[in-house]
Design an enzyme around this catalytic site. Structure first.
Site, PDB file in Angstrom:
ATOM      1  NE  ARG A 114      49.920  53.865  36.845  1.00 12.65           N
ATOM      2  CZ  ARG A 114      49.437  53.720  35.623  1.00 12.65           C
ATOM      3  NH1 ARG A 114      48.146  53.834  35.399  1.00 12.65           N
ATOM      4  NH2 ARG A 114      50.244  53.474  34.615  1.00 12.65           N
ATOM      5  CB  CYS A 118      56.042  46.700  49.877  1.00 12.45           C
ATOM      6  SG  CYS A 118      57.000  45.238  50.308  1.00 12.45           S
ATOM      7  CD  GLU A 153      50.272  48.565  32.162  1.00 17.85           C
ATOM      8  OE1 GLU A 153      50.814  49.516  32.749  1.00 17.85           O
ATOM      9  OE2 GLU A 153      50.077  48.542  30.941  1.00 17.85           O
ATOM     10  CD  GLU A 305      45.658  49.551  29.946  1.00 19.56           C
ATOM     11  OE1 GLU A 305      46.551  50.330  29.567  1.00 19.56           O
ATOM     12  OE2 GLU A 305      45.494  49.241  31.129  1.00 19.56           O
TER      13      GLU A 305
HETATM   14  C1  GLA Z   1      48.959  51.534  31.161  1.00 18.30           C
HETATM   15  C2  GLA Z   1      47.991  51.525  32.318  1.00 18.30           C
HETATM   16  C3  GLA Z   1      46.867  52.485  32.138  1.00 18.30           C
HETATM   17  C4  GLA Z   1      47.335  53.781  31.556  1.00 18.30           C
HETATM   18  C5  GLA Z   1      48.048  53.515  30.269  1.00 18.30           C
HETATM   19  C6  GLA Z   1      48.518  54.751  29.570  1.00 18.30           C
HETATM   20  O1  GLA Z   1      48.685  50.636  30.180  1.00 18.30           O
HETATM   21  O2  GLA Z   1      47.504  50.250  32.601  1.00 18.30           O
HETATM   22  O3  GLA Z   1      46.272  52.687  33.395  1.00 18.30           O
HETATM   23  O4  GLA Z   1      48.196  54.401  32.450  1.00 18.30           O
HETATM   24  O5  GLA Z   1      49.176  52.743  30.543  1.00 18.30           O
HETATM   25  O6  GLA Z   1      49.118  54.431  28.336  1.00 18.30           O
END
Ligand code: GLA
Length: 661
Positions: A114, A118, A153, A305
């Site tokens: 994933r 760029c 992220e 998360e």
């Molecule tokens: C990150 C990502 C998620 C997943 C988690 C796993 O926070 O945003 O998509 O991959 O890590 O801990």
């Protein structure tokens, strides 16, 4: 401007990333049934759905998402809808290889995982804008929509030719002329002088150490380039839905993103928190991330998360023992979170994260993980009306700046053992163990609201920051600074004398002759404690108090910790107990007191709004003596009255309302 409260509406959001495209549609009905059971009121949809939404260039498949949005809405679950732009489909890299990042060796970073984009690629940006536009147009009016989640992220780095062109434009805007850039980068060194913009490249693999100022600017540029991608998508969704808040989720202390700058561009600041369940100070890490994110948000924030059980990206992935998920969730609420969400709702059966926990784990609805999730959901529902929106006050600010971190990361520093995030963590831990209410601030922020400011380490300080610190102390503030601070200016040009002269005056340092970094595991004896990591050859001005001197090694007899009035300087990293004691002395002088005095080790008290959270991070039960004057208390989770002593089980939490409040 929309804000988190527009999505929470007096509740605490509870839920997580929901990836239903990984499952047959029959599972969806089961999902919403279990969500209801668990008190889930929010899910994040679509984070990795690009290939499903746009199976081939320009095609659209929204039918499945239409059905999900309706289904979730019908069950009272709000949707944080993601733009899917963190994971371009394979067709993009295959048809448009220029969208793929190149590493510093010039090697292509391929699809198959994933984040293979760029940030400077116009092709990537055009496809990202188009899918964002269509999502916003289609779902902007859907009643399930509560928030936008842009990308995921942001963390890519790229050294390709398109990036080089973009970098040059960024540099031209910053410096105006090549001469000014040469001056800022110190290119007289090693014959690096540039004659034209076209000669400038990202700091790719080179024969030997690369130009530090170039590396620093490249980090600044990369953060800004990603921020442009974010802002472009944010502007699209905001045009369609001006009243729906927008966020993107941070990794805490992620090196690639100046989160102070980013937070200012978000309606909601959200973060992903993954303390190691085996770390005895995991609670401190969780607290530190909470303090940081709340400070960036300047108010309530969102845990986008966390993990209900183990992650799967550490060397060894430990599950959370019973009670730990609840403890960390309530701790985040105590520190200002109005949303407690997870990666992910249902644990995957396939793909790279199939051994990463979910709220519904492979053990299913009968499993311990889901039982605990249900308990947390029920408690957050009870807590919401009591605490959502309330603020957390802080007496102490920890200063942190990505630019200082980046500058200290460059080639050719005096020691590779100094890990900036670890130094920050050590200082925050001392404050946490002392029970102070702490937040974070940027060195150029207004600090006047804090009784005490600590600088674990800021190698780079701008002139404005130096003036800000001096002004803070002149205005009556107490400042405690760690080593290797104020060394370089904004361009990473060393301020001769070892430290900015204004800071030397502030701390009462006559000379800073040399740094004496310590080897890994080496310690240096000081009065009453051992120093680690670093030491400095200092001479104090007359009238400066030497709080502790070096007692061993080459520096024996010279000052290790010194103080002029309210400004303290600590030239080593004292071992944890000593740093805690030292900050305790400075804090006492500054009028900073623990939220609740005399707590047992690993028990934390946090006040949020009118509630007092008492959290036992220890793995054994404890008895906590509460101040009588404020009692009796009412535990808002259980309804029980608490007078005098409070019994907390291992990982136990009480959320108390004081009498009269
Ligand atoms: C990150 C990502 C998620 C997943 C988690 C796993 O926070 O945003 O998509 O991959 O890590 O801990």
């Amino acid at each position: 401007m929309p804000a988190l409260r527009d999505a929470t509406r007096g509740r605490i959001l509870f839920g997580g990333d929901y990836n239903p495209e990984q499952w047959p549609e029959e599972t969806w009905a089961d999902d919403v049934r279990l969500m209801k059971e668990a008190g889930v009121n929010s899910v994040t949809l679509g984070v990795f759905s690009w290939a499903r939404l746009e199976p081939r260039p320009g095609a659209r498949d929204f039918g499945w998402l239409d059905r999900l949005m309706d289904l979730l809405h019908a069950h009272g679950v709000g949707v944080v809808l993601a733009t899917p732009t963190a994971s371009p489909p394979p067709w993009m890299g295959s048809r448009h290889p220029e969208t793929l990042p190149r590493d510093e060796h010039g090697q292509t970073v391929w699809w198959g995982s994933r984040q293979q984009f760029c940030a400077s690629s116009p092709t990537y940006r055009a496809y990202a804008a188009a899918i964002t536009e269509d999502l916003a147009a289609r779902y902007g009016g859907h009643p399930a929509l509560t928030m936008w989640h842009i990308n995921n992220e942001y963390c890519t780095h790229c050294w390709c030719d398109e990036t080089a062109r973009h970098f040059r434009r960024w540099l031209a805007a910053r410096y105006g002329t090549v001469e000014a850039l040469n001056e800022a980068w110190g290119t007289a060194f090693w014959s690096q002088r540039y004659d034209a913009w076209d000669e400038i490249i990202p700091p790719r693999r080179a024969q030997y150490m690369r130009n530090p100022a170039q590396q620093l600017d490249f980090r600044r540029f990369t953060s800004d380039a990603l921020l442009e991608c974010y802002a472009a998508e944010r502007d699209i969704v905001a045009r369609h839905t001006p009243l729906v808040p927008v966020t993107t989720n941070f990794m805490p202390f992620w090196v690639g993103q100046d989160a102070w700058a980013w937070a200012g561009q978000e309606d909601v600041v959200s973060v992903d928190i993954y303390p190691d369940p085996k770390d005895p100070f995991g609670g401190q890490y969780n607290a530190m991330v909470g303090d940081m994110t709340r400070s960036q948000a300047n108010g309530p924030w969102m845990v986008m998360e966390q993990a209900a059980g183990p992650v799967n990206w550490r060397g060894v992935n430990h599950p959370k023992p019973p009670g730990l998920n609840r403890l960390l969730s309530l701790q985040s609420v105590a520190r200002g979170a109005d949303a407690v969400c997870y990666f992910q709702w249902r644990q995957s059966r396939q793909g790279a994260e199939k051994f990463h926990s979910g709220m519904v784990s492979h053990a299913g609805e009968e499993g311990r993980t889901f039982r605990e999730v249900k308990r947390i959901g029920a408690e957050l529902a009870r807590l919401g009306p009591e605490v959502a929106g309330a603020r957390v006050a802080a007496d102490v600010a920890v200063l942190h700046d990505w630019h200082a971190w980046w500058a200290g990361l460059q080639d050719g520093m005096p020691s590779r053992e100094v890990a900036y995030p670890e130094v920050v963590r050590a200082w925050h831990r001392a404050l946490w163990e002392n029970g102070y209410a702490a937040g974070f601030a940027h060195p150029e922020h207004d600090l006047s609201g804090y009784r005490m400011v600590v600088v674990p380490q800021l190698y780079l300080l701008t002139d404005a920051a130096v003036e800000n610190l001096a002004g803070y102390v002149a205005g009556g503030g107490t400042l405690v600074s760690g080593f290797l601070t104020g060394v370089a200016d904004e361009d990473d040009r060393v301020r001769t004398g070892g430290m900015d002269v204004r800071l030397r005056e502030l701390f009462g340092i006559r000379t800073l002759e040399e740094w004496w970094p310590l080897d890994k595991g080496e310690t240096v004896a000081c009065d009453g404690f051992d120093g680690t990591l670093w030491s400095e050859e200092l001479e104090a001005e007359g009238g400066t108090e030497v709080v502790a001197a070096y007692r061993g090694g080459e520096l024996a007899g010279l000052p290790a910790v010194l103080r002029r009035g309210r400004a303290w300087y600590v030239s080593t990293l004292p071992e944890p107990g000593a740093l805690r004691e030292l900050l305790g002395r400075a804090a006492a002088g500054a009028g900073v007191r623990p939220v609740v005095a005399g707590l047992p080790d690993l028990v934390e008290a946090v006040r949020r709004g009118e509630l007092l959270f008492v959290l036992n991070h220890g793995r054994v039960p404890v008895t906590v003596e509460l101040p009588d004057a404020a009692g009796p208390y009412r535990d808002v989770l259980t309804g029980a009255e608490v007078a005098g002593a409070l019994e907390l089980e291992r990982f136990g939490v009480a959320v108390l309302r004081e009498a009269g409040r």
